[in-house]
Motif scaffolding. Structure first.
Motif, PDB file in Angstrom:
ATOM      1  N   THR A 171       0.834  -1.193   0.000  1.00  0.00           N
ATOM      2  CA  THR A 171       0.000   0.000   0.000  1.00  0.00           C
ATOM      3  C   THR A 171       0.870   1.245   0.000  1.00  0.00           C
ATOM      4  O   THR A 171       1.746   1.377   0.848  1.00  0.00           O
ATOM      5  N   PRO A 172       0.652   2.159  -0.914  1.00  0.00           N
ATOM      6  CA  PRO A 172       1.442   3.394  -0.900  1.00  0.00           C
ATOM      7  C   PRO A 172       1.210   4.199   0.380  1.00  0.00           C
ATOM      8  O   PRO A 172       0.095   4.225   0.905  1.00  0.00           O
ATOM      9  N   ARG A 173       2.268   4.773   0.856  1.00  0.00           N
ATOM     10  CA  ARG A 173       2.169   5.582   2.078  1.00  0.00           C
ATOM     11  C   ARG A 173       2.452   7.038   1.726  1.00  0.00           C
ATOM     12  O   ARG A 173       3.432   7.333   1.045  1.00  0.00           O
ATOM     13  N   ILE A 174       1.567   7.918   2.175  1.00  0.00           N
ATOM     14  CA  ILE A 174       1.758   9.347   1.890  1.00  0.00           C
ATOM     15  C   ILE A 174       2.444   9.988   3.087  1.00  0.00           C
ATOM     16  O   ILE A 174       1.959   9.878   4.217  1.00  0.00           O
ATOM     17  N   ILE A 175       3.588  10.607   2.838  1.00  0.00           N
ATOM     18  CA  ILE A 175       4.359  11.193   3.951  1.00  0.00           C
ATOM     19  C   ILE A 175       4.287  12.715   3.860  1.00  0.00           C
ATOM     20  O   ILE A 175       4.671  13.302   2.841  1.00  0.00           O
ATOM     21  N   ILE A 176       3.783  13.313   4.920  1.00  0.00           N
ATOM     22  CA  ILE A 176       3.653  14.774   4.932  1.00  0.00           C
ATOM     23  C   ILE A 176       4.251  15.306   6.220  1.00  0.00           C
ATOM     24  O   ILE A 176       3.911  14.824   7.298  1.00  0.00           O
ATOM     25  N   GLU A 215      -1.937   4.519   3.223  1.00  0.00           N
ATOM     26  CA  GLU A 215      -1.553   4.841   4.608  1.00  0.00           C
ATOM     27  C   GLU A 215      -0.979   6.251   4.624  1.00  0.00           C
ATOM     28  O   GLU A 215      -0.528   6.761   3.602  1.00  0.00           O
ATOM     29  N   THR A 248       1.521   9.083   6.852  1.00  0.00           N
ATOM     30  CA  THR A 248       2.396   9.458   7.962  1.00  0.00           C
ATOM     31  C   THR A 248       2.418  10.973   8.041  1.00  0.00           C
ATOM     32  O   THR A 248       2.738  11.640   7.061  1.00  0.00           O
TER      33      THR A 248
END
Lengths: 330, 335
Positions: free
Chosen positions: A93-98, B133, B135
């Motif tokens: 699953t792609p993870r969005i990092i902000i 997901e 973060t």
């Protein structure tokens, strides 16, 4: 009578030249134009860059403006600035990092924007309804602001510096016994300042809006510039004839600049809502100037009536001030 | 050092309202910035949307409110006027069947223009968030860059006050004819320069220290570098004031010089700080402006950066160079 008026005009013109009034005006014209053309026109805010770490190339339909990075560390570094967005597609699953920018709604917007980059759909482009592009808007906006501040300062300070010099030389005392009308004494200065200001307004507009757009707005701009110039010059005349020295006058100017023009600037530039601003007389002058540059519909008759009224009142005040000063000088 | 002379200098300044005001101004601004910290400035950074009454569904409106502020207008005409208004970045959102369509004026910053162009797509994929997901990292340094920037600008302005003090002081002496009296007084040129620098310097330092006290929260180890920056830059500023006082021949010209130098003092460091990355050639060249070193140093301290050696050395070099230049040029004028 007419001869003596021209003599007055000539004398005031020489006074303006000797006080380097025109040199300063040309200097500010160059400074402002350089700033507008080299810096302000380019002011922009880019959309959040999106970085993607996708070693297996699992993501399809990636939009062209997504920047690829090749290690997790690189991704981490790229999105630490609180503005960029990272997408880590290395583990299922792609993870969005902000990294939060401190404004939750903007964080939310960045998150949705990242989602849109992962989806294949096309968006319907927004419909453009305004007449200006960003560059033209920037040019009109900043030129209006600079002109407003320059006119508010130049008429006021320029007339004062002339008058204080004359006061020092004892010209006012001499005029008390000459047969020149007091109105003419005020008018000759006013006319010179007005013409200098109009010339400045025209040059600033043409230099920074370009000739075709400049000529289009010029008639309306010159009307507003004339009104502002007359009001400020007359106010300058009144205060400089009542205050004893230039230093006290510049103190007054400082107060004027900080407390009178700054709120106007804030309201005009940022769109911050201030309900009391409509009671601020300078705000209406500023709004009229800005409207002239954006060719917005002209203000109602009340505005012009108010302007004429205040010009007339200020003229009376200036005459009264001159009268009193002449009496005091004997 | 001639203390009696200094006492007289301070006495003349006390009578001068302009000097007092320039002294107090940065402190007042410092207090204002402090109050500003509690105020919410974020609303200007969020996207703002304009909608028309009874047009969008409740669900769509609450979706819009998650990402920006929403203003409701009575009619499409009122909405159009608000969108075109050049002082806002408002985007108009209207319904289109099950989707939305967006209006913009065309003069927005690129960020808002792109948001406007992708908003219908964002609306369409709004329920896909569960597929990914997320973060959310905490903000790295203090979340707004505006406040430290404002604080440092105010401090630089406060340091610049020394220049204004000196220039105004000398110019009013020129106007009153005290300059000629000074020439026949038993006082050497160096004594005169010392006294003048001392006045501007003390005023600048005092004003800046109070401003720093009002708007910076410093730990014990940071006090010394901040003080060093303040002292060195106030010295340079008061020296520049002497240059202005000597070269201007009237109050009006003096005020103009001050205005120009103030712009040169404050604008380049901000521009270079925002535009030139540290380590680049442009960044190195920007040290030619004495205020740049102070600016970078103070920004570093506010952002919790320890290494300040270069900035302090550059400032000391500036102090020497300007002082030498002053001495050399004044000798030439005297001879």
């Amino acid at each position: 009578m007419r001869g003596s008026f021209f003599a007055l005009l000539k004398k005031d013109f020489r006074l303006m030249v000797s006080s380097k009034f025109f040199l300063l005006a040309i200097g500010s014209l160059i400074l402002y134009s350089c700033y507008i053309n080299l810096v302000y026109v380019k002011v922009d805010q880019e959309i959040f860059p999106v970085y993607l770490y996708d070693p297996e190339q699992v993501q399809e339909n990636i939009s062209a403006d997504v920047i690829s990075v090749y290690s997790p560390e690189e991704l981490q570094n790229a999105c630490e600035d609180g503005y960029s967005i990272g997408i880590d597609a290395s583990k299922g699953t792609p993870r969005i990092i902000i990294a939060s920018c401190g404004i939750s709604r903007l964080d939310e917007m960045r998150h949705s924007y990242a989602l849109s980059k992962l989806s294949s759909g096309n968006s319907r482009k927004a419909k453009i309804i305004g007449p200006n592009d960003k560059e033209m808007k920037n040019r009109r906006e900043i030129t209006a602001e600079f002109l407003f501040f320059e006119l508010a300062a130049v008429g006021f300070l320029g007339l004062a510096s002339m008058l204080f010099k004359e006061k020092q030389m004892g010209v006012i005392r001499v005029h008390a016994v000459l047969s020149v009308q007091k109105g003419a004494f005020i008018l000759s200065k006013l006319i010179l300042i007005l013409f200098a200001d109009l010339l400045f307004a025209a040059l600033l507009t043409l230099c920074n809006l370009g000739v075709s757009a400049g000529v289009e707005v010029l008639p309306k701009v010159l009307v507003q510039a004339g009104i502002l110039s007359m009001i400020m010059a007359m106010a300058g005349f009144f205060f400089s004839i009542t205050l004893p020295d230039f230093k006290q006058f510049s103190l007054l100017y400082l107060v004027l600049a900080v407390f009178i023009t700054t709120p106007v600037f804030l309201a005009g530039q940022t769109g911050v809502e201030m309900s009391w601003i409509k009671f601020h007389p300078m705000y209406h002058l500023f709004a009229a100037m800005k409207n002239a540059y954006f060719q917005a519909p002209v203000k109602n008759g009340f505005y012009y009536a108010g302007c004429l009224m205040s010009i007339f009142l200020l003229f009376l005040l200036a005459r009264y001030g001159l009268d009193r000063e002449m009496k005091r000088e004997g | 050092m001639n203390w009696i002379g200094l006492k007289f200098q301070l006495k003349t300044i006390r009578r001068d309202k302009l000097c007092i005001l320039t002294f107090l101004l940065p402190i007042i601004v410092g207090i204002a910035i402090n109050l500003l910290g509690d105020m919410n400035l974020t609303s200007t950074a969020e996207p703002s949307f304009g909608i028309v009454q009874n047009d969008l569904t409740k669900e769509t409106i609450s979706w819009l409110q998650e990402t920006g502020s929403v203003t409701v207008y009575d009619s499409t005409d009122a909405l159009d006027i608000a969108i075109i208004d050049p002082s806002t970045q408002l985007l108009g959102v209207l319904s289109l069947g099950n989707e939305i369509r967006v209006l913009r004026s065309g003069d927005e910053l690129q960020m808002y223009a792109v948001i406007a162009d992708t908003l219908p797509l964002l609306y369409a994929v709004r329920n896909h968030a569960g597929k990914y997901e997320q973060t959310l990292l905490p903000p790295k340094n203090s979340n707004d860059i505006l406040k430290p920037l404002l604080i440092v600008i105010t401090m630089i302005t406060a340091m610049f006050m020394g220049c204004t003090f000196n220039a105004m002081n000398i110019l009013s002496e020129k106007e009153d004819g005290i300059v000629f009296i000074n020439e026949i007084l038993p006082m050497t040129g160096t004594q005169y320069v010392k006294q003048k620098i001392a006045v501007g310097f003390l005023g600048g330092v005092l004003s800046t220290v109070i401003t720093a006290f009002v708007c910076m929260r410093l730990s014990v180890t940071q006090i010394l570098p901040v003080l060093l920056f303040i002292i060195l830059s106030s010295f340079i500023a008061s020296l520049i004031g002497l240059f202005i006082g000597r070269s201007a021949n009237g109050l009006m010209a003096g005020i103009m010089y001050i205005k120009i130098i103030m712009i040169l003092f404050i604008a380049p460091p901000i521009l270079f700080y925002l535009a030139a990355p540290a380590g680049g050639i442009l960044h190195t060249l920007s040290y030619a402006f004495p205020s740049s070193a102070t600016f970078y140093g103070l920004m570093g301290i506010l952002n919790g950066n320890g290494a300040l050696g270069t900035e302090i050395i550059v400032l000391i070099a500036h102090c020497f160079l300007w002082f030498l230049l002053y001495i050399m040029t004044s000798k030439r004028i005297q001879s």
